[in-house]
Design an enzyme around this catalytic site. Structure first.
Site, short mmCIF file in Angstrom:
data_model
loop_
_atom_site.label_atom_id
_atom_site.label_comp_id
_atom_site.label_asym_id
_atom_site.label_seq_id
_atom_site.Cartn_x
_atom_site.Cartn_y
_atom_site.Cartn_z
N GLY A 254 15.01 4.02 -0.88
CA GLY A 254 13.98 3.37 -0.07
C GLY A 254 12.91 2.69 -0.89
O GLY A 254 12.62 1.51 -0.70
N ALA A 255 12.30 3.43 -1.80
CA ALA A 255 11.20 2.88 -2.59
C ALA A 255 10.87 3.82 -3.73
O ALA A 255 11.36 4.95 -3.76
CB ALA A 255 9.96 2.69 -1.72
N MET A 256 10.04 3.34 -4.65
CA MET A 256 9.76 4.12 -5.86
C MET A 256 8.29 3.99 -6.25
O MET A 256 7.75 2.89 -6.29
CB MET A 256 10.69 3.62 -6.98
CG MET A 256 10.49 4.34 -8.30
SD MET A 256 10.86 6.11 -8.15
CE MET A 256 9.73 6.78 -9.36
N HIS A 290 3.97 7.04 1.84
CA HIS A 290 4.64 8.02 0.97
C HIS A 290 4.49 7.62 -0.50
O HIS A 290 4.06 8.43 -1.33
CB HIS A 290 6.12 8.10 1.36
CG HIS A 290 6.92 9.04 0.54
ND1 HIS A 290 7.17 10.35 0.93
CD2 HIS A 290 7.52 8.89 -0.66
CE1 HIS A 290 7.89 10.94 0.00
NE2 HIS A 290 8.12 10.08 -0.98
N GLU A 291 4.83 6.39 -0.82
CA GLU A 291 4.77 5.97 -2.23
C GLU A 291 3.33 5.96 -2.72
O GLU A 291 3.04 6.36 -3.85
CB GLU A 291 5.41 4.59 -2.43
CG GLU A 291 6.84 4.45 -1.92
CD GLU A 291 7.78 5.56 -2.35
OE1 GLU A 291 7.59 6.14 -3.44
OE2 GLU A 291 8.73 5.87 -1.58
N1 TRP Z 1 10.86 9.04 -5.88
C1 TRP Z 1 11.30 8.15 -4.86
C2 TRP Z 1 10.59 8.56 -3.59
O1 TRP Z 1 10.83 9.55 -3.03
C3 TRP Z 1 12.75 8.15 -4.58
C4 TRP Z 1 13.72 7.89 -5.67
C5 TRP Z 1 14.27 8.77 -6.50
C6 TRP Z 1 14.41 6.71 -5.91
N2 TRP Z 1 15.25 8.21 -7.24
C7 TRP Z 1 15.35 6.95 -6.90
C8 TRP Z 1 14.29 5.45 -5.37
C9 TRP Z 1 16.23 5.97 -7.32
C10 TRP Z 1 15.16 4.49 -5.81
C11 TRP Z 1 16.13 4.74 -6.77
O2 TRP Z 1 9.71 7.92 -3.15
ZN ZN Z 2 8.97 10.49 -2.77
#
Ligand code: TRP
Ligand code: ZN
Length: 850
Positions: A254-256, A290-291
């Site tokens: 989803g996102a990072m 969340h992010e």
């Molecule tokens: N840390 C990210 C979140 O929960 C999620 C995440 C973990 C992620 N590994 C990833 C996103 C790899 C993209 C690709 O918000």
């Molecule tokens: Zn997260």
């Protein structure tokens, strides 16, 4: 290939790093086929480590040169990293490597998406960019120089300088490598500003491809709301001069939350009324929050090692749920979250992939970004908050931020702040982090001389590697209703700690009706002998919206189970109770829409399995069809009335109120379509001016077998919008008749717009197949075969997404032996694929070994 023999990593083997990083200076000379990455890193021996082994992770890197304190060295290089003789004192490491972002189809490390450079480093992607101690307990201050022709060059932190063909960024906050990010491309921004409560003026940007700038406004508002909410609710302020968000089309998840430079799957940030549904808007708002919240829970305080993943994810999911509850409707958010928890986490917890919220071993950490770590991890925090109370929770969080800012922490650190803030002993509670499986909570009651007693018994079934289970601490929120429906005992939280425990309520004049596990106060399966009369009574009178919904849900479910197992007719008690509920205008329309939702095919299959039946996916689907039809007839008068009453005439807004009205009107449309052959849905399709209305109409037409014309009209209208075309792929497959689903999915893989390279499109096609359970599990076995074919094709390109999608097979043990044979044949075929990734190998073998 990654490694010849993938290793299992154990939590119990943790040792501190031998060397710590003080500062990192990176230079990127961008080029699609040969990007140079030059690193200059200041290392110091870690006083907390006995080891002086200097090892840097590195994968798929071409080493050009390496120096220690200016002297050329020749390190010992393997395909997982390098080691080298270094001083037992601070020293400078310099190294140059070459990588090929254009060839990176795994979307981990530095890769390209539509000509734009971007990175994804969590969990272990930084090692594909340069040699580095790629573990979250090594935190360093990064300065990044990017050299490239792209007009926009971004990295973490604040901009230092930029000029023709270069930009330099500095992030003052020490961070682990997994939070590193770089973006370079031809991007346009949607700018804004935010002033923090201490007066820091922050520049905000959402960066997108030209053409997408009209889809950024909603995400920007969500970001500002998130920033204000975290200040008000948790006292957390933003800590840099700029916050950048970038939308990327090719993204595994989803996102990072990269520090100061969040990268989003474009489907999780772009939104417009014409192209996004109400649900899409809510999801965008939640993911932005969340992010953003990770900036404190994840970035300022990070994880010591990847076993502690729930430390940041469980807490951040919990925080984003609180945010959504505050922005929208708290009961609606809770009901939706429990639906998702049961659909994904209970399913996981009750199958071969069950693992604790804090796992104790893994082969590939990417396989542990699971519903258990995220969603059950958030439930555990919700229980903790309920047990200690709101005031103590907020004291404990203040202490957590105070004590651990700048550190890489463990679950032990997290629980200790609660123990210190409250004086409670949380050693038994810690079982929620180490014990897998969903507890079954059985309840009986008795009433005598004005005393009402609830008797509870808890038991957790065995899970892989954990045969014996201990009792958990369960906060059980209970209220009691009198015979006339009034509440005679308000919500109180019972704290169950033993395997068997009773709680008495005195001074009652009549036997009450209990409302147990209000707000779903613990993630358990509640088992209680009760009847439809009591469920209908709770649906009518319970003051707790969650349990009111739950009572209606149970009524529907029990009726469906009887239809499936005994060939019973649709339950009149359910139909009547649903009608009464639906026409009660004092109830929130969004709540009514949720209460009209029926249990999913998968939930019914899971329930049948728990009760010792072998679910027949076709029979489950048919029972749902029959009930939907009977309900449409029962609602013959009410449905058109609701439909008319809840049409929104005001200009479109994706807020809770309008979405609730549309949700109720569209559940009425579902009933109308079953009787009118699709003419109302046709009209709605023709007049819709937003995607929620258009998609609801389209779905109804597809379900009623009248979707042909709409399918081509929809494509013609939206062929240039990739996110809308994802919906077009998905809906045709999800709504295909069971015997057509596999063929529909396979035909769509031959459509010119299908591409194996884009995870969103791949999921919209092959993921959609698994979302049509009767189709996926069709007796022909074609569903299994088509999915396996495509997983085998995707694995060499993108192991992470392949491995995640294997969970479609995780429920195979529920089914009859013919289906089990068909599935295991496909699982074995995947396992036998030459060069199968460690990611997919781990997932399939865990599923297979059930
Ligand atoms: N840390 C990210 C979140 O929960 C999620 C995440 C973990 C992620 N590994 C990833 C996103 C790899 C993209 C690709 O918000
Ligand atoms: Zn997260």
């Amino acid at each position: 290939m990654k490694d010849a023999s993938p290793q299992t990593i154990y939590l119990s083997d943790y040792t501190p790093p031998a060397y710590l990083v003080e500062s990192v200076y990176l230079t990127f000379r961008l080029s699609p086929k040969n990007t140079r990455v030059i690193s200059k890193i200041r290392f110091t021996p870690n006083p907390a480590s006995q080891s002086r082994n200097f090892f840097l992770h590195g994968e798929n890197l071409r080493l050009i040169s390496a120096r220690v304190d200016g002297q050329a060295v020749t390190p010992d290089v393997t395909d997982t990293g390098l080691s080298c003789a270094v001083p037992d004192a601070p020293f400078t490491w310099e190294c140059e490597v070459e990588i090929a972002p254009e060839d990176n189809t795994a979307l981990e490390g530095l890769y390209m998406s539509n000509g734009m450079y971007c990175t994804q480093c969590e969990a272990e992607g930084f090692r594909k960019i340069t040699y580095y101690p790629d573990r979250p307990d090594v935190m360093g201050v990064f300065t990044v120089r990017i050299e490239g022709e792209e007009p926009i060059l971004l990295s973490n932190g604040n901009l230092v300088t930029k000029g023709n063909g270069f930009a330099e960024w500095h992030d003052p906050w020490p961070k682990p490598a997994y939070l590193f990010a770089l973006v370079a491309g031809d991007l346009v921004n949607h700018p804004d500003r935010f002033t923090t409560r201490s007066g820091r003026d922050v520049e905000l940007n959402i960066w997108v491809r030209p053409g997408d700038e009209e889809k950024c406004a909603f995400g920007m508002e969500a970001l500002k709301k998130s920033m204000a909410w975290d200040e008000e609710t948790y006292g957390r302020e933003y800590d840099l001069d700029v916050f950048n968000i970038v939308a990327v089309d090719d993204f595994n998840m989803g996102a990072m939350e990269n520090k100061g430079l969040n990268i989003f799957n474009s489907s999780c940030v772009l939104a417009s009324p014409e192209t996004s549904t109400d649900a899409n808007f809510e999801r965008v708002e939640a993911i932005i929050a969340h992010e953003y919240f990770h900036n404190w829970t994840g970035n300022r305080i990070t994880c010591r090692d990847w076993f502690q993943l729930c430390l940041k994810e469980g807490l951040t999911v919990f925080r984003d749920a609180e945010f959504t509850a505050d922005m929208r409707s708290a009961p609606v958010k809770r009901i939706s979250d429990v639906l998702a928890l049961r659909a994904r986490q209970f399913r996981e917890d009750n199958g071969p992939l069950a693992h604790p919220v804090r796992p104790e071993s893994f082969v590939e950490i990417n396989n542990f970004y699971t519903a258990t770590v995220y969603e059950k991890g958030a439930e555990v925090i919700g229980m903790l908050k309920r047990l200690v109370g709101d005031a103590a929770y907020s004291e404990a969080l203040d202490l957590y931020f105070d004590r651990h800012d700048g550190q890489a922490c463990t679950i032990e650190d997290w629980l200790k702040v609660f123990e210190d803030a409250t004086g409670r002993d949380l050693s038994q509670f810690k079982g929620w982090y180490s014990q897998a499986g969903t507890p079954r909570l059985r309840v009986t009651d008795d009433f005598k001389d004005g005393t009402y007693t609830l008797n509870f018994e808890q038991e957790t079934p065995p899970t892989p590697g954990q045969d014996d289970k201990a009792p958990q601490v369960l906060p059980i929120a209970v209220g009691l209703l009198g015979p006339n429906g009034d509440e005679v005992v308000e919500t109180t939280v019972l704290e169950m700690t033993a395997a068997k425990q009773s709680f008495a309520f005195e001074g009652l004049s009549a036997r009450p009706t209990p409302s147990i596990l209000r707000e779903f106060s613990a993630p358990v399966i509640l088992e209680r002998e009760t009847d439809n009369a009591e469920r209908a009574f709770l649906l009518a009178h319970d003051t707790d919206p969650f349990n009111k919904w739950e009572a209606g849900r149970a009524l529907a479910r029990e009726g469906l189970i009887d239809m499936i197992t005994e060939g019973a007719a649709p339950d009149g008690a359910y139909l009547e109770a649903a009608l009464t509920m639906a026409r009660d205008d004092t109830l929130d329309p969004a709540f009514r829409a949720l209460a009209l939702g029926l249990p999913s095919q998968d939930e019914l299959a899971q329930t049948l399995h728990e009760r010792g039946h072998t679910p027949d996916p076709q029979a489950v689907w048919e029972a749902l069809e029959t009930l939907r039809h009977a309900r449409a007839e029962h609602f013959q008068d009410l449905a058109p009335r609701l439909y008319a009453q809840y049409q929104v005439t005001a200009p479109y807004a994706p807020d809770a109120e309008q979405s609730g009205a549309r949700a109720l009107a569209n559940s009425a449309l579902g009933m109308i379509t079953r009787l009118d052959g699709g003419s109302q849905a046709q009209r709605q399709y023709g007049s819709a001016d937003n995607m929620t209305q258009q998609l609801a109409a389209f779905s109804n037409l597809l379900q009623s077998g009248k979707g042909q014309e709409a399918t081509s009209r929809f494509y013609d209208q939206w062929q240039n919008d990739r996110l809308v075309i994802d919906k077009w792929f998905m809906l045709q497959i999800v709504h295909a008749a069971p015997d057509q689903a596999a063929a529909t999915a396979e035909a769509l893989t031959k459509h010119p717009d299908f591409t194996i390279r884009n995870p969103n499109r791949f999921r919209a096609t092959l993921g959609a197949l698994a979302m049509n359970p009767a189709g996926f599990h069709n007796a022909s076995g074609e569903g299994y075969r088509v999915l396996a074919d495509w997983l085998i094709a995707l694995d060499p390109l993108n192991p992470q997404t392949t491995a995640r999608m294997c969970s479609a097979f995780e429920t195979w043990k529920r089914y009859d032996s013919t289906r089990q044979d068909l599935i295991t044949k496909q699982l074995d075929r995947i396992l036998a694929a030459p060069g199968l990734s460690p990611d997919t190998t781990e997932m399939v073998s865990r599923i297979r070994s059930a």
